[in-house]
Write a protein that holds these residues in place. Structure first.
Motif, short mmCIF file in Angstrom:
data_model
loop_
_atom_site.label_atom_id
_atom_site.label_comp_id
_atom_site.label_asym_id
_atom_site.label_seq_id
_atom_site.Cartn_x
_atom_site.Cartn_y
_atom_site.Cartn_z
N ALA A 97 0.83 -1.20 0.00
CA ALA A 97 0.00 0.00 0.00
C ALA A 97 0.87 1.25 0.00
O ALA A 97 0.59 2.21 -0.72
CB ALA A 97 -0.93 0.00 1.21
N GLY A 98 1.95 1.23 0.77
CA GLY A 98 2.88 2.36 0.79
C GLY A 98 3.51 2.59 -0.56
O GLY A 98 3.64 3.74 -1.02
N TRP A 99 3.91 1.50 -1.23
CA TRP A 99 4.48 1.61 -2.58
C TRP A 99 3.46 2.24 -3.53
O TRP A 99 3.79 3.13 -4.32
CB TRP A 99 4.89 0.22 -3.10
N ALA A 100 2.20 1.79 -3.46
CA ALA A 100 1.15 2.31 -4.33
C ALA A 100 0.95 3.80 -4.10
O ALA A 100 0.90 4.60 -5.05
CB ALA A 100 -0.14 1.54 -4.13
N ILE A 101 0.86 4.21 -2.84
CA ILE A 101 0.65 5.62 -2.52
C ILE A 101 1.83 6.46 -3.00
O ILE A 101 1.65 7.53 -3.58
CB ILE A 101 0.42 5.79 -1.00
N GLU A 102 3.02 5.97 -2.77
CA GLU A 102 4.24 6.68 -3.18
C GLU A 102 4.30 6.86 -4.70
O GLU A 102 4.81 7.87 -5.20
CB GLU A 102 5.46 5.89 -2.70
N ASN A 103 3.78 5.91 -5.44
CA ASN A 103 3.90 5.94 -6.89
C ASN A 103 2.64 6.42 -7.63
O ASN A 103 2.62 6.41 -8.86
CB ASN A 103 4.32 4.56 -7.40
N VAL A 104 1.62 6.83 -6.91
CA VAL A 104 0.39 7.32 -7.55
C VAL A 104 0.68 8.42 -8.57
O VAL A 104 0.21 8.35 -9.71
CB VAL A 104 -0.65 7.77 -6.51
N PRO A 105 1.45 9.47 -8.24
CA PRO A 105 1.67 10.53 -9.23
C PRO A 105 2.32 10.01 -10.52
O PRO A 105 1.89 10.37 -11.62
CB PRO A 105 2.60 11.51 -8.50
#
Length: 122
Positions: A102-110
């Motif tokens: 989930a942290g990876w996904a949030i970090e890479n959203v942009p």
């Protein structure tokens, strides 16, 4: 040593790992697991805390999690019967990697959204 991760993932043609990941990565499993991190909950409490999940999908998800040993189901001999759900040790062990993903996904959203926009423009 270079291919250790690839071999671990591909193993038996990926069948076993795919079956497990299909269950863990479905739409509702991680939400149920994350909600049960709060502690033991009854079905109605779980249903109330997970917006959008139908009773049927919650029932199916809980059954699959119980089958896979991630959730325990305790039935108390009362009238009406009280049924409670809790994470097992294995279920709790899923929290850390799930939060990492989930942290990876949030970090890479942009970056992902920018890539999608560029792809749509052609």
């Amino acid at each position: 040593m270079k291919y250790v991760h690839s071999c671990m993932i591909r193993g038996d043609g990926g069948k076993t790992l795919r079956a497990i990941l299909d269950q863990i990565c479905n739409k509702w499993t991680l939400l149920v697991v994350a909600t049960l991190e709060e502690g033991t909950l009854r079905f109605k409490e779980l249903h109330h805390k997970i917006p959008g999940i139908s009773q049927r999908m919650l029932t199916l998800t809980l059954r699959n999690l119980e089958r896979d040993g991630l959730v325990s189901r305790t039935v108390h001999a009362e009238v009406p019967p009280r049924v409670e759900y809790a994470l097992t040790v294995t279920g709790r062990s899923l929290l850390k990697p799930a939060l990492a993903l989930a942290g990876w996904a949030i970090e890479n959203v942009p970056a992902i959204e920018a890539s999608r926009a560029a792809y749509r423009k052609g």
